[in-house]
Design a protein around this motif. Structure first.
Motif, mmCIF file in Angstrom:
data_model
loop_
_atom_site.group_PDB
_atom_site.id
_atom_site.type_symbol
_atom_site.label_atom_id
_atom_site.label_comp_id
_atom_site.label_asym_id
_atom_site.label_seq_id
_atom_site.Cartn_x
_atom_site.Cartn_y
_atom_site.Cartn_z
ATOM 1 N N LEU A 144 19.054 96.893 82.421
ATOM 2 C CA LEU A 144 19.954 96.201 83.258
ATOM 3 C C LEU A 144 20.688 94.833 82.494
ATOM 4 C CD1 LEU A 144 21.422 96.284 85.877
ATOM 5 C CD2 LEU A 144 19.835 95.071 86.887
ATOM 6 N N MET A 145 21.778 94.867 82.363
ATOM 7 C CA MET A 145 22.640 93.931 81.614
ATOM 8 C C MET A 145 23.541 93.277 82.622
ATOM 9 S SD MET A 145 24.759 93.818 78.227
ATOM 10 C CE MET A 145 26.125 94.663 78.810
ATOM 11 N N TYR A 146 23.629 92.078 82.358
ATOM 12 C CA TYR A 146 24.773 91.385 83.167
ATOM 13 C C TYR A 146 25.828 90.683 82.263
ATOM 14 C CZ TYR A 146 23.103 86.737 82.565
ATOM 15 O OH TYR A 146 22.625 85.494 82.006
ATOM 16 N N SER A 147 27.055 90.259 82.604
ATOM 17 C CA SER A 147 27.837 89.539 81.773
ATOM 18 C C SER A 147 28.986 88.881 82.735
ATOM 19 C CB SER A 147 28.727 90.735 80.833
ATOM 20 O OG SER A 147 29.485 91.285 81.417
ATOM 21 N N THR A 148 29.397 87.949 82.409
ATOM 22 C CA THR A 148 30.462 87.191 83.332
ATOM 23 C C THR A 148 31.825 86.931 82.291
ATOM 24 O OG1 THR A 148 29.912 84.989 82.738
ATOM 25 C CG2 THR A 148 28.806 85.977 84.490
ATOM 26 N N ALA A 149 32.933 87.333 82.966
ATOM 27 C CA ALA A 149 34.354 87.091 82.285
ATOM 28 C C ALA A 149 35.204 86.223 83.522
ATOM 29 C CB ALA A 149 34.850 88.449 81.940
ATOM 30 N N ALA A 150 35.781 85.344 83.149
ATOM 31 C CA ALA A 150 36.494 84.564 84.241
ATOM 32 C C ALA A 150 35.574 84.482 85.585
ATOM 33 C CB ALA A 150 37.859 85.231 84.271
ATOM 34 N N GLY A 151 36.074 84.827 86.598
ATOM 35 C CA GLY A 151 35.513 84.701 87.758
ATOM 36 C C GLY A 151 34.616 86.253 88.287
ATOM 37 N N CYS A 152 34.445 87.020 87.337
ATOM 38 C CA CYS A 152 33.965 88.303 87.574
ATOM 39 C C CYS A 152 32.547 88.268 86.972
ATOM 40 C CB CYS A 152 34.694 89.479 87.027
ATOM 41 S SG CYS A 152 33.889 91.158 87.062
ATOM 42 N N VAL A 153 31.573 88.883 87.988
ATOM 43 C CA VAL A 153 30.083 89.297 87.762
ATOM 44 C C VAL A 153 29.951 90.630 87.563
ATOM 45 C CG1 VAL A 153 27.737 88.727 88.358
ATOM 46 C CG2 VAL A 153 29.204 86.905 88.359
ATOM 47 N N ALA A 154 29.708 91.007 86.438
ATOM 48 C CA ALA A 154 29.311 92.581 86.060
ATOM 49 C C ALA A 154 28.077 93.051 85.808
ATOM 50 C CB ALA A 154 30.517 93.218 85.427
ATOM 51 N N LEU A 155 27.453 94.127 86.294
ATOM 52 C CA LEU A 155 26.099 94.664 85.939
ATOM 53 C C LEU A 155 26.435 95.949 85.316
ATOM 54 C CD1 LEU A 155 23.913 93.662 88.991
ATOM 55 C CD2 LEU A 155 24.172 92.569 86.982
ATOM 56 N N PHE A 156 25.713 96.113 84.038
ATOM 57 C CA PHE A 156 25.831 97.635 83.680
ATOM 58 C C PHE A 156 24.415 98.048 83.332
ATOM 59 C CE2 PHE A 156 28.837 94.647 81.903
ATOM 60 C CZ PHE A 156 30.226 95.380 81.967
ATOM 61 N N ASP A 157 24.436 99.639 83.507
ATOM 62 C CA ASP A 157 23.329 100.277 83.178
ATOM 63 C C ASP A 157 23.110 100.699 81.724
ATOM 64 O OD1 ASP A 157 21.022 101.978 83.438
ATOM 65 O OD2 ASP A 157 21.533 103.038 85.249
ATOM 66 N N LEU A 158 22.423 100.167 80.867
ATOM 67 C CA LEU A 158 22.578 100.781 79.598
ATOM 68 C C LEU A 158 22.041 102.311 79.400
ATOM 69 C CD1 LEU A 158 21.007 97.698 77.608
ATOM 70 C CD2 LEU A 158 23.377 98.182 78.237
ATOM 71 N N SER A 159 21.323 102.846 80.402
ATOM 72 C CA SER A 159 20.951 104.159 80.393
ATOM 73 C C SER A 159 22.090 105.074 80.539
ATOM 74 C CB SER A 159 19.898 104.572 81.271
ATOM 75 O OG SER A 159 20.217 104.256 82.574
ATOM 76 N N GLU A 163 29.454 100.803 84.365
ATOM 77 C CA GLU A 163 29.390 99.502 84.972
ATOM 78 C C GLU A 163 28.961 99.874 86.318
ATOM 79 O OE1 GLU A 163 33.074 97.390 86.932
ATOM 80 O OE2 GLU A 163 32.814 96.506 84.970
ATOM 81 N N ILE A 164 27.923 99.058 86.808
ATOM 82 C CA ILE A 164 27.343 99.710 88.348
ATOM 83 C C ILE A 164 27.634 98.617 89.460
ATOM 84 C CG2 ILE A 164 25.351 100.983 87.201
ATOM 85 C CD1 ILE A 164 23.458 98.812 87.760
ATOM 86 N N PHE A 165 28.116 97.361 89.022
ATOM 87 C CA PHE A 165 28.299 96.500 89.867
ATOM 88 C C PHE A 165 29.575 95.420 89.370
ATOM 89 C CE2 PHE A 165 27.915 92.053 91.447
ATOM 90 C CZ PHE A 165 27.965 92.287 93.049
ATOM 91 N N SER A 166 30.433 95.302 90.219
ATOM 92 C CA SER A 166 31.389 93.991 89.707
ATOM 93 C C SER A 166 31.763 93.297 91.133
ATOM 94 C CB SER A 166 32.481 94.719 89.022
ATOM 95 O OG SER A 166 33.315 93.880 88.494
ATOM 96 N N ASN A 167 31.878 92.065 90.749
ATOM 97 C CA ASN A 167 32.708 91.077 91.898
ATOM 98 C C ASN A 167 33.243 89.921 91.389
ATOM 99 O OD1 ASN A 167 32.025 88.531 93.466
ATOM 100 N ND2 ASN A 167 31.809 90.188 95.002
ATOM 101 N N ASN A 168 34.367 89.817 91.963
ATOM 102 C CA ASN A 168 35.358 88.859 91.617
ATOM 103 C C ASN A 168 35.622 87.642 92.472
ATOM 104 O OD1 ASN A 168 36.835 90.051 88.853
ATOM 105 N ND2 ASN A 168 36.792 91.905 90.488
#
Length: 1084
Positions: A144-159, A163-168
């Motif tokens: 499970l990896m997270y990253s942020t870009a501008a005002g967005c928080v995103a979660l990624f499932d590497l398996s 992208e499994i979650f995104s919020n702006n």
């Protein structure tokens, strides 16, 4: 109050700086305006930004030291500055990098580190057009990896690579993020001066708490204090004093502690160890690193010993399991400076270091977890099991605790294996294995006792631009052995010569595993399968980008379950069939080695044999990917003595439709900044440093829109201006000695600005101009008259390209259309199709004798791409290759003899190389060339100026900010003293006119003649290779005067017969009289 004076075990922890010899030295690090720490460490590696642009990443072993070469292997994965990088807490070889190019990339670092540069990540995630600021991994859920870009928080499932979650909901840029140690919630600091508690699994809004934080919009950082209810932030107050604030989430709006420090401009990077409550504050640009101890009562922050040394560019903590616990090392800070990485050891003074001091080392968070991304998202919470740092309680004592280094092998199919987390490698291209029947293929029934449910299967797929391979499902793949079990089995296997890892390429060459096996023997999980690493090897030998011409890295890890039973005698390879691959050129040698290893056994035998036999004669599509003669092309810059240096005042205002730089065999033209539309002319025959002062130039009087040398006259330059006038300049043989504003001729082409100009490739004195009025005109420069006019465009015209035959022309337009014209027959297009959808710009060129069209441009998310079209069917591209996100337009150059496409953009440092083919996938990547600096332009010369004796198939000149450098593209060959006629077919003469403008406008077409590039007295490679195949022996005294007559041949044969008849003839050999040996001795 007495508690304040309670002695701490870590109070006197002292920073110990090693000598320079024990540091990583002579590295190249710049100053980066990012929200990351610029360096990261795992239990096995360290990674940090490289060079002043920061677009590359250096990865070194954690205990590495000494001087580092500027040509060391790097990760070349991004086109812009890497903003943040983090290692996985559960896989020491899994690295995530985020960049300003809007991409997040996942890398697998081999066990021995980087032995060659990497440019192909294991996975890519995009944030569209938003610069990625931070990246990291979840502390308890694997994959499970997270990253942020501008005002967005995103979660990624590497398996699943999704992208499994995104919020702006953050209104401004997120500057920092930190997970609580139990992985339940996330803390973020934002540019809007607020700090937030963020729960991605919460129903409704994920933002649970918000409080005002540091009152400056400058950088801020946040770190969660382990598993406590407190967070710590660093930033600036309204007076720009640096601050440290501690908050309790149970009383979030009121700070528990506020500490004001100094007024330095660098942000304080907080590094916190939850086991010891030690906090390190390293300021960017500071020469000091502060150590404080955090308590849960007043005064909350207790200052320790301060370290003063080099200026800090970045800092990070080393995982606890990599510390030297027998030396009382309680923490280690890696300090990144402009030219060094300094490991600063914090040691607690003790009388003796013979014993393990258990009071200094509480149990720390381990590196094994049972939780995966999907389970966490569904609400499951599981703490990561603790581990002891006591060597007496560790299986391998003082040895470093190193978990899996990225993708790991599958385990054996025995039921007594304790499973661990694995990575699955996708099936090889062309393989006919059914991945849905993994358990059935092996013949082993997956029972609960055998651990049918793996902890995690991270199916990292080796990324391909245009093909998606199926990945193995999670229910059918078993997990690998743990580190301790792998070491145990390795020790046992040493006795039976069954090793898990291949030690070097030499041992792998002597291996004969899996040579003559059937398809049934190669099924997944089958005990007789030779090696699972071979499927991975197939991928690595495909036509992927290779950056350096260094030896390939050692053979990948051999899979655990693939320890092969001894081969039966009928399966072993005979000695006489062994082929020495070292005596074969690189492409053929690799293919023969793969053939010998038995990789093709699982495929159709006929296809493998055909590819094996034809590898040296033609380009072949096999399961290993494209096999091209130019696969390993090498770009070499010219010696410094051939450079033109001390360039200055280069113009940055040239329109995107202009290439910005043009060269011929005698001189180059470079636009200069300032009024008057100046173009400097430099003679290539006079390299060296340009004198200071005024540079002689052509003064056009108006802004320059485009310029181009006449392909048939090295002294004539055409310049298009924004007033619609094309000026024709004639350069004297000695070059320019002073500025001049008197052209040889002027052509009033349009009433509006001109986009670009193009000379005809075959006809002399034929010039094409394209204008803002959306018309294209053809001119006869001999009479300065307009001959043709083309219409049909509805928006800005990006580019025009003549076909190799000179009859047709193709345009690409801002309206997203590609059009093909026959200018002498119709002013409207004869064919039309869909082109790039991006509106930033595009380029177009013809390929494969005019049967195909190559177009470069942008897609909807501004990602640069290359598309190949059938020139007769423009409705849709045959294939499209995506590169990266960058604002510069890819400028193509196509070498028709080698079918090699070179593309690069202004401000890039990489020249991308592809081969255009007439079969799928139509565009095949070759070895890209990476320059040491950014270039502003690239211009190629005609084929007759290539040094074919050095196997140079293309030559160019590269414009940088201060220099003009020659660049040579060659192909490595063993017999370079021979003329490589397979690389240099007869080439079309494009450096002299084939017909006049009058003939061309009269439709008297004529094909360009061809000429061989073979130098006199140089033998061809094909003639040498054909000698052994000749049935007739060469005579003892060959006659060079010409071919022998039949009479002479018959006479010589009669003489040979008569001489043979007079000689004694016996069938007895000298060896017959020698004493032999018994047959039993031969067997020994």
């Amino acid at each position: 109050m007495a508690w304040r004076f309670k002695a701490s075990k870590y109070k006197n922890a002292a920073p110990i700086v090693p000598k320079a010899e024990a540091c990583v030295r002579e590295i190249c690090v710049g100053s980066y305006q990012t929200y990351g720490n610029n360096i990261a460490a795992s239990g096995a590696f360290m990674a940090f930004n490289w060079e002043h642009t920061g677009s590359s990443v250096a990865v070194l072993p954690l205990d590495d030291c000494g001087r580092k070469s500027k040509t060391m292997p790097l990760l070349h994965g991004h086109t812009d500055t890497v903003t943040d990088l983090k290692f996985s807490p559960f896989h020491d070889g899994l690295l995530a990098t985020a960049s300003q190019d809007c991409l997040v990339k996942i890398w697998h670092i081999p066990e021995k580190g980087l032995e060659q540069s990497l440019s192909d990540p294991e996975a890519i995630f995009s944030h569209k057009q938003r610069r990625v600021e931070t990246v990291g991994f979840h502390p308890t859920a694997d994959g499970l990896m997270y990253s942020t870009a501008a005002g967005c928080v995103a979660l990624f499932d590497l398996s699943t690579q999704k992208e499994i979650f995104s919020n702006n909901e953050h209104p401004e840029v997120i500057q920092s993020a930190s997970w609580r140690e139990d992985g339940s919630v996330l803390a973020t600091s934002c540019k809007d001066k607020n700090v937030r508690i963020f729960d991605p699994r919460a129903a409704g809004s994920p933002i649970q708490l918000t409080a005002e934080s540091h009152q400056s919009i400058k950088d801020s950082r946040v770190v969660w204090l382990g598993n406590q209810h407190r967070i710590l932030t660093t930033g600036f107050d309204a007076a720009r004093l640096r601050q440290v604030i501690i908050r309790d989430v149970r009383n979030f709006n009121t700070p528990e502690k506020t500490l004001e420090l100094d007024c330095s401009t660098g942000i304080l990077m907080p590094l916190f160890d939850p086991d010891t409550n030690m906090l390190f504050l390293a300021g960017k640009g500071d020469t000091t690193i502060n150590y404080l101890e955090i308590t849960d009562k007043d005064p909350y922050l207790i200052e320790g010993l301060r370290h003063t040394g080099e200026q800090t560019k970045g800092a990070c903590l080393v995982p606890k399991r990599a510390l030297k616990v027998m030396e009382a090392e309680v923490n280690r800070v890696l300090q990144l400076t402009s030219n060094m990485v300094i490991p600063i050891m914090y040691q607690v003074p003790r009388k003796t270091y013979r014993d393990f001091h258990a009071d200094l080392y509480p149990e720390t968070t381990g590196y094994k977890t049972e939780l995966v991304a999907g389970e966490w998202l569904n609400g499951s919470n599981q703490a990561v099991p603790k581990m002891s740092l006591d060597p007496a309680k560790r299986e391998h004592g003082d040895e470093p605790i190193i978990p899996r280094l990225g993708p790991k092998p599958f385990s054996s199919t025995t039921g007594d294996v304790s499973f661990d987390k694995v990575f699955a490698v996708p099936l090889a291209p062309g393989s006919h294995e059914n991945i849905s029947n993994v358990g059935q293929d092996s013949g082993v029934e997956m029972t609960p006792a055998q651990g049918a449910k793996p902890d995690l299967i991270v199916e990292i797929e080796i990324k391909k631009k245009h093909e998606r391979e199926p990945v193995v499902s999670g229910n059918g793949v078993q997990k690998s052995l743990t580190t301790s079990e792998r070491r145990k089995s390795s020790a046992d296997d040493d006795e039976s010569s069954d090793k898990i890892f291949e030690q070097n390429s030499e041992s792998s060459e002597n291996s004969t595993e899996g040579e003559d096996r059937t398809d049934a023997d190669l099924r997944r999980n089958c005990t007789s399968r030779s090696s699972f690493a071979e499927r991975r090897r197939i991928y690595e030998n495909r036509s992927k980008s290779q950056v350096d011409e260094k030896p390939q890295s050692p053979v990948p890890l051999r899979r655990e379950h693939s320890k092969v039973e001894p081969l039966k005698p009928n399966q072993q390879q005979q000695q006489g069939n062994v082929v020495d691959t070292k005596r074969i050129s690189v492409p053929e040698g690799k293919l023969m080695e793969e053939h010998r290893r038995g990789n093709g056994a699982g495929l159709k035998k006929s296809a493998t044999e055909a590819a094996f036999s034809a590898a040296s004669t033609k380009r072949t599509s096999t399961v290993f990917g494209k096999v091209s003669k130019f696969r390993h092309l090498k770009g070499t810059p010219g010696h410094k003595s051939t450079h033109i240096e001390n360039l200055r005042n280069l113009s940055r205002q040239i329109p995107g439709e202009c290439n910005g730089f043009h060269a011929n065999q005698e001189r180059v033209a470079v636009p200069l900044s300032g009024p008057g539309g100046k173009i400097a002319i430099f003679e290539l025959s006079r390299p060296g440093r340009l004198p200071d002062g005024v540079i002689p130039s052509l003064v056009n009087g108006s802004n320059i829109m485009d310029f181009q040398w006449d392909p048939f006259d090295a002294q004539r330059l055409a310049v298009a201006c924004d007033d619609g006038i094309v000026k024709i300049w004639h350069i004297e043989a000695g070059g320019l000695s002073e500025p001049t504003n008197t052209p040889a001729g002027e052509l009033t082409a349009h009433l509006d600005k001109i986009y670009f100009i193009r000379f005809h490739p075959l006809a002399a004195d034929v010039l094409l101009t394209a204008s803002y009025d959306m018309t294209i005109k053809l001119w006869d420069l001999r009479t300065m008259t307009e001959k043709c006019s083309l219409s049909g465009h509805t928006d800005q015209i990006f580019d025009f390209a003549w076909s190799p035959c000179g009859r047709l022309g193709a345009t690409v337009c801002k309206d997203g259309k590609i059009r093909v014209y026959n200018p002498r027959k119709s002013e409207t297009p004869i064919r039309e199709g869909n082109g790039p959808v991006g509106t930033r710009g595009a380029r177009i060129t013809w390929a494969l004798d005019g049967h195909y069209i190559v177009c470069t441009g942008f897609d909807k998310v501004s990602e640069r791409q290359i598309s190949v079209y059938n020139a007769q069917k423009l409705s849709a591209p045959l294939n499209t290759a995506s590169l990266d996100v960058s604002p510069s337009i890819l400028i193509p150059f196509y070498d028709e003899d080698s079918s090699t496409l070179f593309v690069t953009g202004k401000g890039d440092s990489t020249i991308y190389c592809y081969e255009i083919t007439d079969e799928e996938p139509y565009i095949c990547p070759l070895s890209h060339h990476r320059c040491t600096s950014l270039h502003q332009g690239l211009s190629f010369l005609t084929k007759n100026h290539c040094d074919v004796a050095s196997v140079e198939f293309s030559k160019a000149y590269r414009l940088t900010n201060t220099t003009i450098e020659p660049l040579s593209f060659t192909v490595p060959r063993i017999k370079s003293e021979l003329f490589q006629d397979d690389l240099f077919p007869p080439t079309r003469i494009t450096w002299s006119a084939t017909l006049s403008s009058e003939d061309w406008f009269a439709s008297n077409d004529k094909a360009a003649p061809k000429v061989t590039l073979k130098p006199e007295g140089m033998e061809t490679l094909s003639s040498i290779q054909q000698v052994p195949a000749q049935p007739v022996k060469k005579p003892d005294h060959p006659q060079f005067g010409g071919q022998k007559s039949e009479y002479e041949i018959n006479k010589q044969q009669e003489i040979q017969k008569s001489v043979s008849a007079r000689m004694e003839f016996t069938t007895k050999l000298e060896q017959d009289d020698m004493e032999g040996v018994d047959e039993n001795e031969w067997q020994e």
